[in-house]
Design a protein around this motif. Structure first.
Motif, PDB file in Angstrom:
ATOM      1  N   ILE A   1      12.169   7.819   8.702  1.00 33.38           N
ATOM      2  CA  ILE A   1      13.500   8.059   7.920  1.00 33.38           C
ATOM      3  C   ILE A   1      12.858   8.360   6.774  1.00 33.38           C
ATOM      4  CG2 ILE A   1      15.489   7.320   6.636  1.00 33.38           C
ATOM      5  CD1 ILE A   1      16.213   5.779   9.207  1.00 33.38           C
ATOM      6  N   GLU A   2      12.881   9.758   6.206  1.00 36.36           N
ATOM      7  CA  GLU A   2      12.303  10.045   4.756  1.00 36.36           C
ATOM      8  C   GLU A   2      13.254   9.991   3.653  1.00 36.36           C
ATOM      9  OE1 GLU A   2       9.190  10.844   4.491  1.00 36.36           O
ATOM     10  OE2 GLU A   2       8.650  10.364   6.449  1.00 36.36           O
ATOM     11  N   GLU A   3      14.406  10.371   3.880  1.00 38.10           N
ATOM     12  CA  GLU A   3      15.230  10.376   2.590  1.00 38.10           C
ATOM     13  C   GLU A   3      16.638   9.417   2.869  1.00 38.10           C
ATOM     14  OE1 GLU A   3      15.989  14.420   1.201  1.00 38.10           O
ATOM     15  OE2 GLU A   3      13.816  14.730   1.152  1.00 38.10           O
ATOM     16  N   CYS A   4      16.580   8.409   1.945  1.00 35.43           N
ATOM     17  CA  CYS A   4      17.850   7.461   1.764  1.00 35.43           C
ATOM     18  C   CYS A   4      18.392   7.717   0.736  1.00 35.43           C
ATOM     19  CB  CYS A   4      17.656   6.279   2.453  1.00 35.43           C
ATOM     20  SG  CYS A   4      17.378   6.095   4.251  1.00 35.43           S
ATOM     21  N   ARG A   5      19.547   7.626   0.289  1.00 33.52           N
ATOM     22  CA  ARG A   5      20.052   7.523  -1.204  1.00 33.52           C
ATOM     23  C   ARG A   5      19.979   5.927  -1.428  1.00 33.52           C
ATOM     24  NH1 ARG A   5      25.741   9.334  -1.594  1.00 33.52           N
ATOM     25  NH2 ARG A   5      24.715  11.209  -1.661  1.00 33.52           N
ATOM     26  N   ILE A   6      19.417   5.545  -2.641  1.00 34.72           N
ATOM     27  CA  ILE A   6      19.253   4.098  -2.924  1.00 34.72           C
ATOM     28  C   ILE A   6      19.670   4.005  -4.298  1.00 34.72           C
ATOM     29  CG2 ILE A   6      16.623   4.410  -3.614  1.00 34.72           C
ATOM     30  CD1 ILE A   6      16.403   1.585  -2.732  1.00 34.72           C
ATOM     31  N   GLY A   7      20.286   2.972  -4.835  1.00 28.68           N
ATOM     32  CA  GLY A   7      20.844   2.760  -6.373  1.00 28.68           C
ATOM     33  C   GLY A   7      19.735   2.475  -7.265  1.00 28.68           C
ATOM     34  N   VAL A   8      19.920   3.258  -8.487  1.00 34.68           N
ATOM     35  CA  VAL A   8      18.943   2.799  -9.599  1.00 34.68           C
ATOM     36  C   VAL A   8      18.759   1.423  -9.712  1.00 34.68           C
ATOM     37  CG1 VAL A   8      18.308   3.329 -11.906  1.00 34.68           C
ATOM     38  CG2 VAL A   8      19.269   5.167 -10.438  1.00 34.68           C
ATOM     39  N   ASP A   9      19.800   0.679  -9.625  1.00 30.11           N
ATOM     40  CA  ASP A   9      19.689  -0.922  -9.936  1.00 30.11           C
ATOM     41  C   ASP A   9      18.798  -1.593  -8.852  1.00 30.11           C
ATOM     42  OD1 ASP A   9      21.709  -0.281  -7.735  1.00 30.11           O
ATOM     43  OD2 ASP A   9      22.659  -2.078  -8.014  1.00 30.11           O
ATOM     44  N   LEU A  10      18.806  -1.224  -7.639  1.00 25.68           N
ATOM     45  CA  LEU A  10      17.958  -1.715  -6.638  1.00 25.68           C
ATOM     46  C   LEU A  10      16.406  -1.587  -6.979  1.00 25.68           C
ATOM     47  CD1 LEU A  10      19.479  -1.414  -3.096  1.00 25.68           C
ATOM     48  CD2 LEU A  10      19.212  -3.504  -4.259  1.00 25.68           C
ATOM     49  N   VAL A  11      16.168  -0.398  -7.557  1.00 24.75           N
ATOM     50  CA  VAL A  11      14.988   0.053  -7.808  1.00 24.75           C
ATOM     51  C   VAL A  11      14.418  -0.617  -8.988  1.00 24.75           C
ATOM     52  CG1 VAL A  11      13.449   2.103  -8.277  1.00 24.75           C
ATOM     53  CG2 VAL A  11      15.078   2.240  -6.662  1.00 24.75           C
ATOM     54  N   GLU A  12      15.304  -1.001  -9.959  1.00 20.87           N
ATOM     55  CA  GLU A  12      14.786  -1.213 -11.155  1.00 20.87           C
ATOM     56  C   GLU A  12      14.623  -3.067 -10.861  1.00 20.87           C
ATOM     57  OE1 GLU A  12      18.194  -0.545 -13.787  1.00 20.87           O
ATOM     58  OE2 GLU A  12      17.064   1.124 -14.714  1.00 20.87           O
ATOM     59  N   ARG A  13      15.274  -3.592 -10.042  1.00 22.14           N
ATOM     60  CA  ARG A  13      15.417  -5.154  -9.754  1.00 22.14           C
ATOM     61  C   ARG A  13      14.051  -5.116  -8.981  1.00 22.14           C
ATOM     62  NH1 ARG A  13      19.981  -6.909  -6.269  1.00 22.14           N
ATOM     63  NH2 ARG A  13      20.943  -5.439  -7.662  1.00 22.14           N
ATOM     64  N   TYR A  14      13.545  -4.304  -8.124  1.00 18.99           N
ATOM     65  CA  TYR A  14      12.251  -4.460  -7.369  1.00 18.99           C
ATOM     66  C   TYR A  14      11.228  -3.039  -7.254  1.00 18.99           C
ATOM     67  CZ  TYR A  14      15.741  -7.573  -5.267  1.00 18.99           C
ATOM     68  OH  TYR A  14      16.760  -8.616  -4.742  1.00 18.99           O
ATOM     69  N   GLU A  15      10.606  -3.210  -8.521  1.00 22.16           N
ATOM     70  CA  GLU A  15       9.963  -2.074  -9.115  1.00 22.16           C
ATOM     71  C   GLU A  15       8.529  -1.769  -7.972  1.00 22.16           C
ATOM     72  OE1 GLU A  15       7.482  -2.079 -12.998  1.00 22.16           O
ATOM     73  OE2 GLU A  15       9.627  -1.144 -13.396  1.00 22.16           O
ATOM     74  N   ASN A  16       8.236  -2.899  -7.160  1.00 20.00           N
ATOM     75  CA  ASN A  16       7.177  -2.519  -6.362  1.00 20.00           C
ATOM     76  C   ASN A  16       7.531  -1.698  -4.901  1.00 20.00           C
ATOM     77  OD1 ASN A  16       4.919  -3.867  -7.325  1.00 20.00           O
ATOM     78  ND2 ASN A  16       5.460  -5.828  -6.462  1.00 20.00           N
ATOM     79  N   LEU A  17       8.872  -1.436  -4.816  1.00 26.28           N
ATOM     80  CA  LEU A  17       9.319  -0.452  -4.087  1.00 26.28           C
ATOM     81  C   LEU A  17       8.630   0.932  -4.396  1.00 26.28           C
ATOM     82  CD1 LEU A  17      13.008  -1.203  -3.673  1.00 26.28           C
ATOM     83  CD2 LEU A  17      11.318  -1.345  -1.782  1.00 26.28           C
ATOM     84  N   LEU A  18       8.495   1.208  -5.684  1.00 27.22           N
ATOM     85  CA  LEU A  18       7.682   2.587  -5.880  1.00 27.22           C
ATOM     86  C   LEU A  18       6.367   2.368  -5.735  1.00 27.22           C
ATOM     87  CD1 LEU A  18       9.948   2.498  -9.504  1.00 27.22           C
ATOM     88  CD2 LEU A  18      10.144   4.356  -7.252  1.00 27.22           C
ATOM     89  N   ARG A  19       5.746   1.658  -5.451  1.00 22.82           N
ATOM     90  CA  ARG A  19       4.305   1.590  -5.491  1.00 22.82           C
ATOM     91  C   ARG A  19       3.994   1.435  -4.083  1.00 22.82           C
ATOM     92  NH1 ARG A  19       5.186  -2.197  -9.824  1.00 22.82           N
ATOM     93  NH2 ARG A  19       4.478  -1.229 -11.699  1.00 22.82           N
ATOM     94  N   GLN A  20       3.572   0.386  -3.357  1.00 22.44           N
ATOM     95  CA  GLN A  20       3.350   0.188  -2.153  1.00 22.44           C
ATOM     96  C   GLN A  20       4.525   0.130  -1.166  1.00 22.44           C
ATOM     97  OE1 GLN A  20       2.074  -1.736  -4.308  1.00 22.44           O
ATOM     98  NE2 GLN A  20      -0.215  -1.487  -4.535  1.00 22.44           N
ATOM     99  N   GLY A  21       5.415  -0.238  -1.812  1.00 26.22           N
ATOM    100  CA  GLY A  21       6.745  -0.519  -0.987  1.00 26.22           C
ATOM    101  C   GLY A  21       6.928  -2.197  -0.899  1.00 26.22           C
ATOM    102  N   LEU A  22       8.002  -2.501  -0.024  1.00 24.02           N
ATOM    103  CA  LEU A  22       8.455  -3.869   0.122  1.00 24.02           C
ATOM    104  C   LEU A  22       8.916  -4.021   1.505  1.00 24.02           C
ATOM    105  CD1 LEU A  22       9.793  -5.117  -3.233  1.00 24.02           C
ATOM    106  CD2 LEU A  22       7.813  -5.881  -2.399  1.00 24.02           C
ATOM    107  N   TRP A  23       8.627  -5.256   2.029  1.00 20.91           N
ATOM    108  CA  TRP A  23       9.085  -5.468   3.417  1.00 20.91           C
ATOM    109  C   TRP A  23      10.391  -6.407   2.927  1.00 20.91           C
ATOM    110  CZ3 TRP A  23       8.177  -5.079   8.805  1.00 20.91           C
ATOM    111  CH2 TRP A  23       7.223  -4.299   8.799  1.00 20.91           C
TER     112      TRP A  23
END
Length: 482
Positions: free
Chosen positions: A123-145
């Motif tokens: 799955i390549e494209e899912c919408r995700i809220g900015v609040d979740l991304v701000e809360r877990y910034e490592n999603l923007l790096r290697q990602g998180l489990w």
């Protein structure tokens, strides 16, 4: 040289000092999750969440854990099944690695929204809220489990509506150092060894062999640290890299392309070296390098400076460490068949001295015993997710490099590259074995400086025999504690 008796391994001390950050390593080994393709840093968290306790899991416990995994861990061929459930209004809760990207566009006046991807489902494209991304910034790096909640919105787009990560994100290095002070050096070495998944109580692993296994952690604790390990098959070279953290990328088999390593010229996606803390090339002798000339040039530049460029893009800086793992053949005395040219069975460009000189060391994997069933950890060690994050957090602590600089002197004929390589390796051993920095000069020499010299000496030996230019400074590297 043998490890000490079973009764001396500090199981209770590990539990007392680290509490919930420790785990009986028999639990993962008996769970069957390794065969399900679940890495240790995920599996140990799950097991402790589902069934608390110590010792091997019973039949009912194993069934409970594996039932949970079957439901929560999607397979690649589940994609259409899950898509159908989403169209029927179901909220899906799955456990997977999630990454987030923001694609900047040159046209239009809309600010681009972050997009989540779930690689295990393609799955390549899912919408995700900015609040979740701000809360877990490592999603923007290697990602998180973590546990991902998905639903389909009225406009037909799949959205991440909730995310619960279960990887350690913050490590208190002061508390980690205090914990180290409650163990002897021998106890701490065995705790590190056990946390890697190895049994420290079997006689096959001498102190020297344990130190070479621990040397596999050097690329995690030292940024821009580049090393090769040459060993026969079956010594467990890649095991720790497959299981310790999703910030470590392992390439095993297939083609290595410039786009995959550096940057994709078509979609401008940064490659592995720019996104991960450690990149491991496994089975190097059998990897196919597409356009070697396009790889070796940028790679030499990166190994020397921590920067690379490709396809006209601006320089990309990274602190990623590079690890090369390769199998070699041994003779009847269990020594390399050709000690003067250890790289003869690797792709030809590995014998280019300008490339080889940029590696901090060659780890003598032929001095590590084969990894057998009895070598699997059965003691209480650190949970792998915590262990991996603690090691990576030590990269940012400059006190160890200062200690090494103040306590190491070199012969005048030692090259700058030799000095830098030895200092980096010694700093790494310090971080692994003495994170509290409480040690004597004898401790430093024995546990840090001497193995660091050996790692670089093996590189120097190869350079000496491959290129006459390297003979002017002599063959032996001299360094001592001051």
């Amino acid at each position: 040289m043998n490890s000490y008796n079973h009764s001396n391994y500090p199981n209770e001390l590990v539990r007392e000092v680290f509490g919930d950050l420790s785990i009986d390593k028999r639990r993962f080994n008996s769970s069957g999750l390794k065969n399900a393709g679940v890495p240790s840093f995920v599996a140990e968290w799950l097991i402790d969440k589902i069934i608390q306790g110590n010792g091997e899991l019973g039949i009912a416990d194993i069934e409970k854990v594996n039932n949970f995994v079957r439901k929560a861990f999607p397979r690649k061929d589940d994609r259409h099944v899950l898509n159908f459930k989403l169209t029927q209004g179901e909220v899906l809760k799955i456990i997977a690695l999630m990454q987030v990207r923001v694609r900047l566009e040159n046209k239009g006046d809309r600010i681009p929204e972050p997009v989540a991807s779930i690689p295990s489902l393609n799955i390549e494209e899912c919408r995700i809220g900015v609040d979740l991304v701000e809360r877990y910034e490592n999603l923007l790096r290697q990602g998180l489990w973590g546990k991902i909640s998905l639903s389909m919105q009225s406009d037909g787009i799949v959205e991440v509506i909730d995310f619960d990560p279960f990887q350690c994100s913050e490590i208190n290095l002061t508390e980690y150092a205090k914990a180290r002070s409650q163990f002897t050096t021998e106890q701490w070495r065995d705790l590190m060894f056990c946390s890697m998944g190895f049994n420290p109580e079997i006689s096959a692993y001498s102190t020297t062999a344990k130190n070479w296994v621990l040397a596999r952690l050097l690329p995690l604790v030292e940024s821009n640290y580049h090393i090769m390990e040459l060993a026969p098959k079956g010594t467990g070279k890649s095991f720790i890299f497959e299981n310790i953290s999703n910030k470590v990328a392992l390439i095993s088999g297939g083609k290595v392309t410039p786009a995959r390593l550096f940057i994709n010229g078509k979609n401008k996606e940064i490659g592995l070296l720019g996104r991960h803390d450690v990149v491991v090339l496994d089975e190097v002798q059998s990897l196919t390098f597409e356009n070697p000339d396009e790889i070796i040039g940028p790679l030499k530049n990166y190994l020397a400076s921590g920067r690379y460029n490709r396809s006209g893009f601006a320089d990309i800086s990274s602190d990623c460490s590079l690890v090369m793992l390769a199998n070699i053949e041994l003779d009847e005395q269990l020594r390399p068949r050709n000690e003067f040219n250890l790289l003869q069975d690797l792709p030809k460009f590995f014998s280019e001295t300008a490339l080889l000189d940029r590696f901090a060391g060659i780890l003598p994997g032929w001095e590590i015993p084969k990894f057998k069933t009895e070598a699997i950890a059965t003691q209480v060690g650190l949970k792998t997710d915590f262990f991996g994050e603690a090691l990576l957090a030590l990269r940012r602590d400059n006190r160890f490099a200062s200690y090494v600089s103040q306590h190491t002197s070199f012969d005048k004929n030692t090259t700058i590259r030799d000095q830098q390589a030895i200092q980096r390796s010694a700093s790494g051993f310090l971080k692994i074995l003495y994170p509290h920095l409480e040690l004597t000069p004898i401790d430093y020499q024995r546990d840090c400086l001497e193995p660091a010299i050996r790692l670089r000496q093996i590189v120097r030996d190869q350079l000496y025999h491959l290129d006459d230019e390297f003979k002017q400074n002599g063959k032996i590297i001299y360094a001592e504690v001051k």
